[in-house]
Design a protein around this motif. Structure first.
Motif, PDB file in Angstrom:
ATOM      1  N   GLU A   1      28.617  41.475  65.906  1.00 18.79           N
ATOM      2  CA  GLU A   1      27.290  41.691  65.286  1.00 18.79           C
ATOM      3  C   GLU A   1      26.606  40.348  65.027  1.00 18.79           C
ATOM      4  N   HIS A   2      27.361  39.362  64.513  1.00 15.11           N
ATOM      5  CA  HIS A   2      26.757  38.042  64.242  1.00 15.11           C
ATOM      6  C   HIS A   2      26.225  37.415  65.535  1.00 15.11           C
TER       7      HIS A   2
ATOM      8  N   HIS B   1      36.199  36.871  59.700  1.00 13.75           N
ATOM      9  CA  HIS B   1      35.756  36.852  61.105  1.00 13.75           C
ATOM     10  C   HIS B   1      36.876  36.358  62.013  1.00 13.75           C
TER      11      HIS B   1
HETATM   12 ZN    ZN Z   1      28.299  39.177  58.280  1.00 12.07          ZN
END
Ligand code: ZN
Length: 374
Positions: A96-97, A191
């Motif tokens: 998504e990032h 992440h």
């Molecule tokens: Zn985020």
């Protein structure tokens, strides 16, 4: 405040900690790798000393672990997060990032909504994107994966001069997630270390939403599972239609065309059959009731209307099984409505109609219907 192990090492899945308190099956530990719900992402789950962790919430820097039952305060416990679920979320969230960074740099749009659950991920942008835009974004995002770029998560010294997405009013304790060459964004979630861990990034669907666009995206393990599901469907359709897998859409189109032609032929044949029946009708009596097998309401209407046009009177056609018949009845308005009132008084009828046609369903035996009508 709970020491947040996920902040320092996103790949830590097992750890030991001390239980500082546990009341009503809600435990606070001195440190934790369980990421709490927040920022659109649901919490980690797993086990603390074999007791299931159902949910994790954070308040004023303290992580509260919602457990299936109480654990002992003061004890050192072994903790294990559900790594498969966590890694799946890391793949999706990191993907998504990358997408958000690319959308921001190419179109200047902000990500204004993010949702990541066990089953799906959506992201909202405050500007419109076309299908072609999305194909381009998807390709660039996958290239970022192939380049195996680093994810750096840190708390910067000097925030004011730092350019980043999701800029917050806060001046300290803002965690930055930086993807070399692609994005810099404020985010507290765990992440991947490098982009290749994400695997494939696939934009599945999009729709307009609040003046912008919402995307449905799957990354890594989820994208592979989705591919397999679609692949299984393709194999099945290909085998059912004896078509090459790459041409199944064309094969389905062809099949629908054949089906359309057959429906047209059947309708035509049924109309001809009704015309034959009308021809053969001798038209005895003012009121007649005819029972037919397997006619739909349109055919019943056509049949009753054609009989009425040929011979006048009141013409009723029924079709159905014992004790449940569809019907259409056509006749001059006054005698028809009078007959229908009589039928409704004695029979269980759903339906009606004004003027010279009534229709519906009657829940009664053929003998009872005939007895009331004739
Ligand atoms: Zn985020």
């Amino acid at each position: 405040m709970t020491v947040k192990l996920y902040d320092m090492d996103s790949h830590l899945s097992e750890f030991s900690a001390t239980v500082l308190s546990c009341e009503n099956a809600v435990a606070v530990l001195d440190k934790t790798a369980f990421f709490p719900e927040g920022g659109g992402q649901t919490s980690d789950t797993g086990f603390i000393d074999g007791v299931k962790v159902l949910d994790v919430q954070i308040k004023d820097g303290v992580n509260y672990h919602y457990l299936e039952k109480d654990i002992e305060t003061g004890k050192t416990v072994n903790c294990k997060i559900d790594w498969e679920e966590r890694f799946r979320k890391m793949q999706n969230h990191s993907g998504e990032h990358i997408i958000s960074g690319i959308v921001h740099s190419l179109y200047g749009y902000d990500n204004v909504g993010f949702h990541l659950s066990k089953t799906e991920m959506t992201m909202d942008f405050n500007g419109l994107l076309t299908r072609d835009d999305l194909l381009k974004i998807e390709l660039l995002a996958n290239k970022a994966v192939w380049e195996n770029v680093k994810f750096n998560c840190y708390y910067p010294e000097n925030l004011e001069n730092l350019e980043y997405r999701s800029k917050l009013d806060l001046t300290e304790d803002v965690r930055i997630v930086e993807i070399e060459g692609y994005d810099r964004c404020a985010c507290c979630a765990p992440h991947v270390n490098t982009s290749s861990e994400i695997g494939i990034i696939k934009i599945l669907n999009f729709e307009k939403c609040k003046g912008g666009v919402r995307l449905w995206v799957k990354c890594g393990a989820d994208a592979l599972a989705d591919y397999n599901l679609k692949y299984q469907n393709a194999i099945k359709i290909s085998s059912l239609l004896c078509a090459e897998q790459d041409n199944i859409a064309e094969a389905v189109e062809k099949q629908l065309e054949i089906e359309g032609n057959l429906k047209y032929k059947i309708t035509d044949l049924k109309r001809r059959l009704i015309a034959e029946k009308v021809n053969a009708f001798s038209g005895e009596g003012e009121i007649t009731a005819t029972f037919e097998a397997d006619m739909d309401i349109k055919e019943l209407q056509l049949y009753a209307d054609s009989l009425y046009k040929k011979s006048g009177g009141i013409r009723a056609i029924f079709s159905g099984t014992e004790n449940e018949y569809f019907f259409a009845i056509v006749g001059d308005e006054a005698p028809l409505q009078e007959l229908f009132s009589k039928m409704k008084q004695s029979l269980n009828i759903r339906g009606g109609g004004r003027g010279s046609m009534v229709q519906g369903t009657v829940f009664a035996s053929k003998a009872d219907i005939v007895k009331i009508m004739l």
